[in-house]
Design an enzyme around this catalytic site. Structure first.
Site, mmCIF file in Angstrom:
data_model
loop_
_atom_site.group_PDB
_atom_site.id
_atom_site.type_symbol
_atom_site.label_atom_id
_atom_site.label_comp_id
_atom_site.label_asym_id
_atom_site.label_seq_id
_atom_site.Cartn_x
_atom_site.Cartn_y
_atom_site.Cartn_z
ATOM 1 C CE LYS A 158 -4.362 1.080 2.201
ATOM 2 N NZ LYS A 158 -4.927 1.085 3.434
HETATM 3 C C1 E4P Z 1 -8.514 1.703 3.809
HETATM 4 O O1 E4P Z 1 -7.570 0.911 3.160
HETATM 5 C C2 E4P Z 1 -8.158 2.871 4.505
HETATM 6 O O2 E4P Z 1 -7.097 3.132 5.177
HETATM 7 C C3 E4P Z 1 -9.510 3.049 5.265
HETATM 8 O O3 E4P Z 1 -10.700 2.770 4.846
HETATM 9 C C4 E4P Z 1 -9.557 4.360 5.673
HETATM 10 O O4 E4P Z 1 -10.888 4.605 6.700
HETATM 11 P P1 E4P Z 1 -11.302 5.693 7.842
HETATM 12 O O5 E4P Z 1 -11.452 6.752 6.903
HETATM 13 O O6 E4P Z 1 -12.651 5.061 8.489
HETATM 14 O O7 E4P Z 1 -10.172 5.831 8.679
#
Ligand code: E4P
Length: 218
Positions: free
Chosen positions: A87
């Site tokens: 990522k």
């Molecule tokens: C996923 O890959 C993201 O890191 C995540 O969905 C972020 O979500 P949030 O806005 O609830 O922290």
């Protein structure tokens, strides 16, 4: 549509996987910290535990913000387990790193995407997944779902194979709207995935069926 769970909580991952509908897991440094997982070796061990629990892609986020750092971290993460997807944040060096990994056949998830232009760039660099954060856009009174629509249109116009991974999903309606628009993947907390099960007419209908069965069997 693929279902990923957005957590580093092992019991939530197990529970979602037991449903039989889970295709993968996304994590981020905040989700790791929430579970008290800190320090490089603990974080790496935790990724390995997640990979053992599920049969599917597991996104592991780099911490570096420069090209060399992202490449070295990403290669290490990708080498941990075949299920790991690296990522990478949507920044200038992140795009360079995505292109580098794409050329090497290492799968990536471009994270922190908040505009269609960013998503276009991620696809051109060869990202496997692009993660638009719909909930965080909603939080600032912007239409997160509109962004999913825009990206879908652009990717379909040019046949980009990058998969739209709708992230920052908060509730059932986000999931349903993403499915209607044609997001390839949603990543959501267990509560939102399990929310899909619920309808009051299912509960009352089942209660009636069971009560009627019991009447007949007295
Ligand atoms: C996923 O890959 C993201 O890191 C995540 O969905 C972020 O979500 P949030 O806005 O609830 O922290």
């Amino acid at each position: 549509m693929k279902f990923f769970i957005d957590t580093a909580n092992l019991s939530d991952i197990k529970e979602a996987y037991a449903l039989g509908v889970l295709d993968g897991v996304t994590t981020n440094p905040s989700l790791m910290a929430k579970e008290g997982i800190t320090g490089e070796s603990n974080i790496i061990n935790h990724y390995l535990k997640i990979c053992e629990l599920v049969d599917g892609d597991v996104s592991a986020e780099v911490i570096s913000t420069n090209f060399e750092g992202m490449v070295s971290e990403g290669e290490k993460l990708a080498g941990l387990h075949p299920q790991i997807v690296v990522k990478i944040p949507m920044i200038k060096d992140g795009i360079k790193a995505i292109k580098y990994f794409s050329d090497k056949g290492i799968r990536t998830n471009c994270t922190l995407v908040f505009s269609a232009g960013q998503a276009l760039l991620a696809a051109k660099a060869g990202a496997t997944y692009v993660s638009p954060f719909i909930g965080r856009l909603d939080d600032i009174s912007t239409d997160g779902l509109k962004l999913i629509e825009e990206i879908r249109l652009i990717y379909d116009n040019y046949g980009y194979e990058t998969q739209i991974l709708a992230a920052s999903v908060r509730h059932v309606m986000h999931i349903m709207n993403c499915a209607q628009i044609g997001a390839d993947v949603i990543t959501a907390p267990l509560s939102a995935i399990e929310g899909l099960l619920k309808h009051p007419l299912t509960d009352s209908g089942l209660a009636t069926f069971l009560a009627d069965y019991n009447k007949g069997n007295k």
